[in-house]
Design a protein around this motif. Sequence first.
Motif, short mmCIF file in Angstrom:
data_model
loop_
_atom_site.label_atom_id
_atom_site.label_comp_id
_atom_site.label_asym_id
_atom_site.label_seq_id
_atom_site.Cartn_x
_atom_site.Cartn_y
_atom_site.Cartn_z
N TYR A 92 0.55 4.37 -12.68
CA TYR A 92 0.84 5.72 -12.20
C TYR A 92 -0.35 6.64 -12.47
CZ TYR A 92 5.80 4.35 -11.85
OH TYR A 92 6.98 3.73 -11.52
N ILE A 93 -0.57 7.56 -11.54
CA ILE A 93 -1.65 8.55 -11.67
C ILE A 93 -1.00 9.92 -11.80
CG2 ILE A 93 -3.70 9.54 -10.57
CD1 ILE A 93 -3.93 6.87 -9.02
N PHE A 94 -1.34 10.60 -12.88
CA PHE A 94 -0.61 11.80 -13.28
C PHE A 94 -1.59 12.96 -13.46
CE2 PHE A 94 1.20 13.80 -17.35
CZ PHE A 94 1.87 14.78 -16.66
N GLY A 95 -1.28 14.12 -12.82
CA GLY A 95 -2.19 15.25 -12.93
C GLY A 95 -1.48 16.59 -12.82
N ARG A 96 -2.22 17.62 -13.24
CA ARG A 96 -1.71 19.00 -13.22
C ARG A 96 -2.32 19.72 -12.02
NH1 ARG A 96 -2.98 23.57 -17.86
NH2 ARG A 96 -1.54 25.19 -17.11
N LEU A 97 -1.45 20.22 -11.14
CA LEU A 97 -1.94 20.95 -9.97
C LEU A 97 -2.31 22.38 -10.31
CD1 LEU A 97 0.49 19.74 -7.14
CD2 LEU A 97 -1.82 18.93 -7.68
N GLY A 98 -1.67 22.92 -11.34
CA GLY A 98 -1.93 24.29 -11.74
C GLY A 98 -0.70 24.88 -12.39
N GLU B 168 2.94 23.21 -12.69
CA GLU B 168 3.21 22.28 -11.60
C GLU B 168 2.37 21.01 -11.74
OE1 GLU B 168 4.37 23.34 -7.20
OE2 GLU B 168 2.19 23.29 -7.40
N PHE B 169 3.01 19.84 -11.61
CA PHE B 169 2.36 18.55 -11.83
C PHE B 169 2.65 17.62 -10.66
CE2 PHE B 169 2.95 20.51 -15.89
CZ PHE B 169 1.80 20.19 -16.62
N LEU B 170 1.82 16.57 -10.56
CA LEU B 170 1.96 15.60 -9.49
C LEU B 170 1.81 14.20 -10.07
CD1 LEU B 170 2.30 15.76 -6.35
CD2 LEU B 170 -0.17 15.38 -6.19
N ILE B 171 2.70 13.28 -9.67
CA ILE B 171 2.61 11.89 -10.11
C ILE B 171 2.56 11.01 -8.87
CG2 ILE B 171 3.63 10.05 -11.48
CD1 ILE B 171 5.12 12.13 -13.08
N LEU B 172 1.47 10.21 -8.79
CA LEU B 172 1.30 9.26 -7.70
C LEU B 172 1.70 7.89 -8.24
CD1 LEU B 172 -1.76 9.22 -5.30
CD2 LEU B 172 -0.66 7.12 -6.03
N MET B 173 2.68 7.24 -7.57
CA MET B 173 3.24 5.98 -8.08
C MET B 173 3.02 4.86 -7.07
SD MET B 173 6.72 7.52 -9.78
CE MET B 173 6.97 8.73 -8.48
N PRO B 174 1.95 4.07 -7.22
CA PRO B 174 1.66 2.98 -6.27
C PRO B 174 2.76 1.91 -6.32
CG PRO B 174 -0.26 3.49 -7.62
CD PRO B 174 0.89 4.21 -8.23
N HIS B 175 3.01 1.25 -5.17
CA HIS B 175 3.95 0.14 -5.06
C HIS B 175 5.36 0.52 -5.57
CE1 HIS B 175 -0.04 -1.48 -5.05
NE2 HIS B 175 -0.14 -1.52 -6.36
N THR B 176 5.69 1.78 -5.44
CA THR B 176 6.98 2.25 -6.00
C THR B 176 7.82 2.87 -4.90
OG1 THR B 176 5.89 2.68 -8.10
CG2 THR B 176 8.05 3.68 -7.78
N HIS B 177 9.01 2.33 -4.67
CA HIS B 177 9.93 2.88 -3.67
C HIS B 177 10.56 4.14 -4.23
CE1 HIS B 177 13.24 3.07 -0.74
NE2 HIS B 177 12.43 2.36 0.04
N SER C 138 0.82 -1.21 0.00
CA SER C 138 0.00 0.00 0.00
C SER C 138 0.86 1.26 0.00
CB SER C 138 -0.94 0.01 1.20
OG SER C 138 -0.21 0.16 2.41
N HIS C 139 2.17 1.12 0.17
CA HIS C 139 3.06 2.29 0.19
C HIS C 139 3.23 2.83 -1.24
CE1 HIS C 139 5.00 0.42 4.04
NE2 HIS C 139 3.71 0.73 4.20
N PHE C 140 3.53 4.09 -1.35
CA PHE C 140 3.66 4.69 -2.68
C PHE C 140 4.61 5.88 -2.63
CE2 PHE C 140 0.12 6.78 -0.55
CZ PHE C 140 0.31 8.13 -0.82
N SER C 141 5.06 6.30 -3.81
CA SER C 141 5.89 7.49 -3.95
C SER C 141 5.08 8.60 -4.57
CB SER C 141 7.11 7.20 -4.83
OG SER C 141 8.05 6.40 -4.15
N LEU C 142 5.40 9.83 -4.17
CA LEU C 142 4.71 11.01 -4.70
C LEU C 142 5.77 11.95 -5.27
CD1 LEU C 142 1.82 12.22 -4.86
CD2 LEU C 142 2.41 13.55 -2.83
N LEU C 143 5.61 12.27 -6.54
CA LEU C 143 6.60 13.12 -7.23
C LEU C 143 5.91 14.40 -7.67
CD1 LEU C 143 9.55 13.13 -8.32
CD2 LEU C 143 8.60 12.26 -10.49
#
Length: 467
Positions: A375-381, A384-393, A332-337
């Motif tokens: 991976y879940i990828f989106g634009r914050l504004g 600036e962007f955000l990538i949520l990477m499940p099961h990724t150290h 359930s852990h993930f990385s946030l970029l």
Amino acid sequence: MKIENSAVPPEDADAALSVLVRLMPWLTAQRSMEEILRAINAALGSTLAWVVIRQDDAWQLVSAGAPGCTLQDVQTFLEQSQLQRHQRAWRVICWRRHAGDLLFPHQEISARKLRSGILCKLNYKESGLEGYFFLAFPQPLSSLSIVKNVVIVLVEKLKNYLAEIVARERTAKEMQRIVTQYKALFERAPVLMNSFDKSNRCVLWNGECERVFGWSINELNQQADPLALFFPDPEVRQKVRSSVNTSPGVDMHEWHPVRRDGQVLTVLWSNIQLPDQSVLSIGLDITERKKAERQLEMKATIDDLTGCYNRFSMLRKLKEALVACRPDEPRSHFSLLMLDLDYFKNINDRWGHLTGDAALIHFCDQIREHCDPSYIFGRLGGEEFLILMPHTHSKMALRFSQKIRASLARNPLFSNGEKIALSFSAGLVFVTGEESDTSVLLTLADNALYDAKRAGRSKTVVVGAFL
């Protein structure tokens, strides 16, 4: 039952009674009016008999015998001056002679065939009907009173018969009107209506079905299994057939039939079992509505310019990931970029906002090319962007950011033939589930990103494990 032709009118009361006895069954049986008039002619020795009814300004004439007369003849006869003198109150008018001259004033041959005649009014109360009964004889009547009394009795019977006929006709017209209305409703209704019998033959197929699906009922019934045109998958087709023939349900159910041109539709169907146990299927084509809903949903969740998730969607998905994240569940852990395009303001200032938009799109395209499907990828504004990477150290996430950076270096943006090198700064956080506050997590990633900018840009700064 046959009525014998007496050739002459009854001369006495006994003869008149005998005539009435023979005629009564004809006036009560289910005979046509023309048959009844022919029987009256045969029994009374008359050569012409007619009945005319007026209802709602519509005239209807039935006649039997010779010479034949038309509705125009009858209307002219009823309107002529001799009747006007009796207009105030009369029931029966008799002519010992010249009846033919009155009925056929301009037809000498026809007029000579008729001598005496009797006209009787059919009095109807509260029915909206007006009627007349007429008999003509080829000779003058010597026993006029006897024949007159016979006709009066006949007319009373005829009144009931005609009232019944008119009532039946009214009912038939009303039924026809209702059938016509329902047929028009069936054919023109903006809903799908059809019915298939137990052998899968289409028995009802309205205009909306033909318009939406592109098949006529004749074309359907040339197929061994018409439903196969709409549901090629045998398993789905069997479910559809069961919903109609086995256990028809009133509730709307969503199906996805294929129209003639191959387009897959979205249709809501409901089935109604009719008294004869057949099933009428009623449907609504909601394909366009579904498409509009998907477009609205996309507009609410997708960034218009770049095609990735918008800020609202990304924050919602981040919150969902945090809720599901548990310290004792490594999967359930993930990385946030968090990424920010370097020197984006300079691009807008130098090449204009259209080029700035092109830079954002190009940046997203490079990320998509290397993104894992999870991976879940989106634009914050802005940039600036955000990538949520499940099961990724964090080490894997760091390598991913470096891969994107190298791809941008190999594939610069071109604007009006000019090469524009793009780079980004990023902050990386590894999440293990001790904290579920999205604002704290975003602040950590944002601080790491600005550390990367202060360190000279085009770098990724990794935050220590978030515990």
